[in-house]
Write a protein that holds these residues in place. Sequence first.
Motif, short mmCIF file in Angstrom:
data_model
loop_
_atom_site.label_atom_id
_atom_site.label_comp_id
_atom_site.label_asym_id
_atom_site.label_seq_id
_atom_site.Cartn_x
_atom_site.Cartn_y
_atom_site.Cartn_z
N ARG A 138 0.37 -18.87 43.76
CA ARG A 138 0.02 -18.55 42.41
C ARG A 138 1.97 -19.49 41.61
O ARG A 138 3.10 -19.19 42.62
CB ARG A 138 0.13 -16.97 41.40
N ARG A 139 2.02 -19.57 40.53
CA ARG A 139 3.14 -19.79 39.98
C ARG A 139 4.24 -19.13 39.07
O ARG A 139 3.36 -18.57 38.20
CB ARG A 139 3.78 -21.25 39.96
N PHE A 140 5.33 -18.33 38.84
CA PHE A 140 6.02 -18.14 37.51
C PHE A 140 7.34 -18.23 37.26
O PHE A 140 8.27 -18.66 38.69
CB PHE A 140 6.09 -16.27 38.12
N ALA A 141 7.67 -18.91 36.13
CA ALA A 141 8.66 -19.22 35.35
C ALA A 141 8.98 -18.76 34.12
O ALA A 141 8.29 -17.59 33.49
CB ALA A 141 8.43 -20.23 34.87
N VAL A 142 10.11 -18.52 34.09
CA VAL A 142 11.17 -18.23 33.25
C VAL A 142 12.43 -18.72 32.51
O VAL A 142 12.90 -19.98 33.37
CB VAL A 142 11.25 -16.13 33.68
N THR A 143 12.62 -19.10 31.38
CA THR A 143 13.52 -19.88 30.78
C THR A 143 14.81 -19.06 31.18
O THR A 143 15.00 -18.28 30.98
CB THR A 143 13.12 -19.80 29.16
N LEU A 144 15.91 -19.30 31.63
CA LEU A 144 17.35 -19.48 31.79
C LEU A 144 18.09 -20.68 31.70
O LEU A 144 17.23 -21.25 31.78
CB LEU A 144 17.34 -18.88 33.58
N ASP A 145 19.54 -19.39 32.01
CA ASP A 145 20.72 -20.89 31.71
C ASP A 145 21.16 -20.41 33.33
O ASP A 145 21.22 -19.79 34.00
CB ASP A 145 21.83 -20.23 30.92
N GLU A 146 21.00 -21.71 33.76
CA GLU A 146 21.62 -22.24 35.23
C GLU A 146 20.69 -21.55 35.65
O GLU A 146 20.91 -20.70 37.04
CB GLU A 146 23.01 -21.37 35.02
N PRO A 147 19.59 -21.92 36.02
CA PRO A 147 18.23 -21.26 36.92
C PRO A 147 19.27 -21.67 38.17
O PRO A 147 18.45 -21.15 38.99
CB PRO A 147 17.59 -21.62 36.48
#
Length: 302
Positions: A277-286
């Motif tokens: 599975r994959r998980f994503a989260v929006t972040l500055d400077e990931p």
Amino acid sequence: MRRLLVSAALVWLPVGVLGLTWAAWHGRLPDRIATHWNGTGAADGFGPASWFWGTLLAIGVAAGVAGVVAARTPGARFLLTTAGSVSGAAAAIWLATAGATLANPADARLGWRFLLVFAGLVWGVVVAAAAGPRPVTAPVGAPAVDPLELKPTERVAYSSTLRSPLLLGVTLVAAAVVAVVAATTAPAVWPVLALPLAAALLFARVRVTADRRGLRLVAGLVGVPVKRIALADIDSAEPARIAPMEWGGWGYRVAPGRSALVLRSGPGLVLRLRDGRRFAVTLDEPEVPAALLTALRHRASG
């Protein structure tokens, strides 16, 4: 972009209807008008006409502002649709209520006019159609990330707070619309108010932490854990460009084989888990949490 601007203008059209009908009708409306209806369509609640109209106008204007912001945000068609439905519903509630009062001020009855509310909600579909289909974008490969250099006993942690004023505004506008509908025409929908309020509390501000335990997301306003991924479950961590519609939209999204917390479009962190599975989260400077989690995963595996 031109189609997005046209759709944003359509969000404002119901606001114009509110203004024009008030100018045409306020001299004929009584000071107090029907604002609530029972199951048979008869009025059983009344309030000042100017206050009722002003409340709906404020909701429509807020939706219009959200529509303009959404039109300037890449991949924001879902927000445009929502703003159109909210603005259309506000105008429809006013047309139904004021129309019933004008038809029979002594004994106002909603009758067929309740269908106007559904028509107002469908206005969001018109706004979405004006925006056009979402453009197909080519997938962008994730840049390589070098792990941080950590000493065997060194402890390092990453923490960042995500904020989404747009999501907060949209959920509060939706809550206001639900409250107006419940207070004026359908008391049975009061429980629905919990949905936008819960979304605002959970996702308007989120704390993201990466350390030796893995990745954790905690709702900043209420301190409730939103997501926990143990370090042992992470196969890789990569920075990537997040397009909301590619992950199912804004907010916390769940789809087969993947989930995400998307508060905007732009840079984000994507975790590939050992179970596929994959998980994503929006972040500055990931790149920073990606490099940290990569280093911690390498150190944990020896």
